[in-house]
Structure formats: C-alpha cells, structure tokens
Scaffold this motif. Structure first.
Motif, short mmCIF file in Angstrom:
data_model
loop_
_atom_site.label_atom_id
_atom_site.label_comp_id
_atom_site.label_asym_id
_atom_site.label_seq_id
_atom_site.Cartn_x
_atom_site.Cartn_y
_atom_site.Cartn_z
N LEU A 79 26.73 33.47 -47.72
CA LEU A 79 27.13 34.88 -48.30
C LEU A 79 28.35 34.38 -49.32
N HIS A 80 28.38 35.22 -50.43
CA HIS A 80 29.14 34.94 -51.78
C HIS A 80 29.61 36.52 -51.90
N TYR A 81 30.75 36.37 -52.63
CA TYR A 81 31.15 37.88 -53.28
C TYR A 81 31.27 37.50 -54.65
N GLY A 82 30.72 38.86 -55.23
CA GLY A 82 30.76 38.93 -56.66
C GLY A 82 32.37 38.70 -57.17
N PRO A 83 32.78 37.85 -58.18
CA PRO A 83 34.05 37.55 -58.40
C PRO A 83 34.89 38.90 -58.95
N GLU A 84 34.03 39.69 -59.76
CA GLU A 84 34.67 40.84 -60.32
C GLU A 84 34.47 42.10 -59.77
N SER A 85 33.29 42.17 -58.93
CA SER A 85 32.99 43.51 -58.33
C SER A 85 33.70 43.28 -56.72
N GLY A 86 33.46 42.07 -56.12
CA GLY A 86 33.73 41.87 -54.56
C GLY A 86 32.57 42.23 -53.69
N LEU A 87 31.25 42.47 -54.30
CA LEU A 87 30.26 43.02 -53.71
C LEU A 87 29.56 41.75 -52.90
N PRO A 88 28.98 42.02 -52.09
CA PRO A 88 28.39 40.79 -51.04
C PRO A 88 27.10 40.45 -51.87
N VAL A 89 27.13 39.11 -51.85
CA VAL A 89 25.92 38.38 -52.78
C VAL A 89 25.12 37.45 -51.38
N ILE A 90 23.89 37.76 -51.19
CA ILE A 90 23.28 37.12 -50.15
C ILE A 90 22.35 36.14 -50.72
N GLU A 91 22.32 34.75 -50.56
CA GLU A 91 21.14 33.71 -51.24
C GLU A 91 20.67 33.21 -50.15
N PHE A 92 19.68 32.45 -50.22
CA PHE A 92 19.12 31.44 -49.42
C PHE A 92 20.10 30.14 -49.33
N LYS A 93 20.22 29.58 -48.23
CA LYS A 93 21.35 28.54 -47.93
C LYS A 93 20.78 27.28 -48.80
N PRO A 94 21.69 26.82 -49.43
CA PRO A 94 21.04 25.57 -50.22
C PRO A 94 20.73 24.42 -49.26
N ASN A 95 19.76 23.61 -49.52
CA ASN A 95 19.66 22.26 -48.49
C ASN A 95 19.36 21.23 -49.53
N PRO A 96 20.28 20.44 -50.18
CA PRO A 96 20.03 19.25 -50.89
C PRO A 96 19.08 18.41 -50.46
N ASP A 97 18.94 18.13 -49.18
CA ASP A 97 18.00 17.28 -48.77
C ASP A 97 16.17 17.55 -49.04
N THR A 98 16.08 18.85 -49.15
CA THR A 98 14.93 19.32 -49.73
C THR A 98 14.80 19.52 -50.88
N GLY A 99 15.71 19.31 -51.72
CA GLY A 99 15.74 19.72 -53.24
C GLY A 99 15.88 21.17 -53.45
N HIS A 100 16.70 21.70 -52.43
CA HIS A 100 16.92 23.16 -52.53
C HIS A 100 15.78 24.08 -52.39
N GLU A 101 14.72 23.43 -51.80
CA GLU A 101 13.58 24.30 -51.47
C GLU A 101 13.79 25.82 -50.61
N CYS A 102 12.94 26.56 -50.85
CA CYS A 102 12.88 27.73 -49.79
C CYS A 102 12.54 27.40 -48.53
N PRO A 103 13.22 27.74 -47.59
CA PRO A 103 13.22 27.39 -46.04
C PRO A 103 11.79 27.85 -45.56
N PHE A 104 11.02 28.62 -46.14
CA PHE A 104 9.88 29.03 -45.59
C PHE A 104 8.69 28.42 -46.38
N VAL A 105 8.89 27.56 -47.47
CA VAL A 105 7.73 26.97 -48.07
C VAL A 105 7.09 25.73 -47.42
N LYS A 106 5.91 25.88 -46.96
CA LYS A 106 5.21 24.71 -46.37
C LYS A 106 3.99 24.11 -47.43
N PRO A 107 3.68 22.99 -47.34
CA PRO A 107 2.61 22.23 -48.01
C PRO A 107 1.31 22.99 -48.53
N GLU A 108 1.03 24.06 -47.50
CA GLU A 108 -0.11 25.23 -47.91
C GLU A 108 0.58 26.15 -48.21
#
Length: 247
Positions: free
Chosen positions: A62-91
């Motif tokens: 969760l982040h907040y827009g610096p000027e708007s104060g609106l919540p911004v939701i993003e996938f949680k970053p994981n540098p160990d996986t190259g910041h890949e989507c948590p739902f991506v599989k080899p297939e």
C-alpha cells in the motif's frame, strides 16, 4: 525500461501475437510495478478463495499518492524473484481467468475522455513496444477490437472507469491531499470489500442512512454490488453527495 507508444484504432490490425511458443513467454510478468484496481482485487481474491484483507496483506503493498493522498495498491515486490508477479508459473498465469485489466490489455494502452455535453466515454488506444517483448511482427489476424474481445477486458474497463470517474470527481470537489481518515474510508470501501461488508453487518456502519432493504440484501451477498455501493458511500462520506438508489 524504454518503450514506444504507437497510436492505433480499434479497426486496425494488430501486428502482434503472444503464446507459450514465444521466447519471451512470461517476461512481461517480471520486473513489475503494477497497480491493482478495486475490481482487479475483487476478482483475484475470489479466484483464490480468500478474503480481501488476506489478499491485500499477502500479495500487495500500500502506498499513498504524494499529492492526492489516494491509496495505491500494487503487487508486493520480491527482488528474489526478479519482482515477478506472484501468480506467474512456468506454464503461464495461474489466475488467468481473473487476471488484472492491465494484463488483459497488454501490449495495448488505453485512455478515455468523457464528453461534457453527452457524458459518453471515448476510448483511445496505443501499442506499447518494449524491448523484451518478441510478440511484435507475428500476425494474429485480429483487429484491436477483436483482440480486446478475446481478452474479455470490456467488463474490467467498465468497472475501472467508475474508479477513474470517482478520482476525477475528487479532484474537482476535494482538490489536494486527502487526510488519513478520508484515505482510510476510500481504501475500506473500494479495496477491502470483505472488511467493508463486515462493518456494515456487524458494526452497523450504515445506521445513519436510509438504505432500502433490497439494496442491503444485495450488498451483503454480492461483491460487485458492494463495490458499486462503496463508490456511492465514498461520494457521500468524502464529498457530501447524497446517495440515491434505483437510477
């Protein structure tokens, strides 16, 4: 990452195709900095069979827009996986049927403009050419319109346009940065739907309002109805716009 935006119309053929045979398959699911809309989260948490609160805690930041104060939701970053989507599989994507709108649109970008005279929404599209993507130059034999239909993105766009309209309203009525309690209401009603429902049912959140019984029954049972109601509630609580029903 450098990218080129090429304007394209709904009737133009897309010189693009993506499938598991592409050497870049799944590359677009890495190095993510991807915001999720309320409707994205609704679909994903239901696909996984978990509550909105569990989904948000497990998979998002969760982040907040610096000027708007609106919540911004993003996938949680994981540098160990190259910041890949948590739902991506080899297939491929494990939540493909309920993947976010931005995934469905790729490699297209979409912008909208609403007519002040008629209220109608006009759509504008562009192709995003990124170096990692090898799908360009592969004929799919489909127009932009046909591609979008195949991605079943229309429902997502309609739901996400409601969010854009709400943000536009906020900018007109309440310019500047939202205070903490205001941002919390926005987050609760749009992103944490199951907690919003719990507060309605268990904490009598709507006691001050005269909500029709059929509306209450529907929002207690249906997530999409609850999200629509949440937008009305935010308009009332933040902007002082009276809730109406039966439009």
């Amino acid at each position: 990452m450098a990218e080129d935006m090429i304007p394209i119309s709904p009737q133009d053929l897309m010189d693009f195709n993506c499938d598991f045979a592409n050497e870049c398959f799944n590359d677009c699911c890495r190095d993510l900095n991807q915001a999720l809309t309320p409707y994205d989260i609704l679909r994903l948490k239901n696909n996984l069979g978990i509550s909105s609160q569990d989904f948000l805690k497990t998979y998002t930041a969760l982040h907040y827009g610096p000027e708007s104060g609106l919540p911004v939701i993003e996938f949680k970053p994981n540098p160990d996986t190259g910041h890949e989507c948590p739902f991506v599989k080899p297939e491929g994507c494990s939540v493909y049927a309920d993947r976010p709108a931005s995934c469905r649109m790729y490699p297209l970008a979409r912008a909208i403009a609403r007519s002040r005279q008629t209220g109608e929404i006009a759509e504008y599209f562009a192709l995003i050419e990124e170096p990692h993507c090898k799908g360009f130059g592969r004929q799919a034999g489909k127009t932009v319109e046909q591609w979008l239909k195949g991605q079943e993105v229309d429902k997502h766009n309609k739901e996400n346009d409601k969010l854009m309209e709400l943000i536009s309203l906020k900018n007109r009525i309440l310019p500047g940065k939202l205070e903490g309690a205001q941002s919390d209401k926005f987050y609760l009603a749009l992103y944490d739907l199951d907690e919003f429902r719990k507060e309605i049912v268990e904490k009598d959140l709507l006691a001050q309002f005269n909500i029709p019984e059929d509306v209450l029954k529907k929002i207690k049972a249906d997530d999409e109805a609850l999200l629509d109601f949440g937008i009305k509630w935010v308009k009332t609580m933040l902007f002082g716009i009276e809730m109406t029903f039966g439009e």
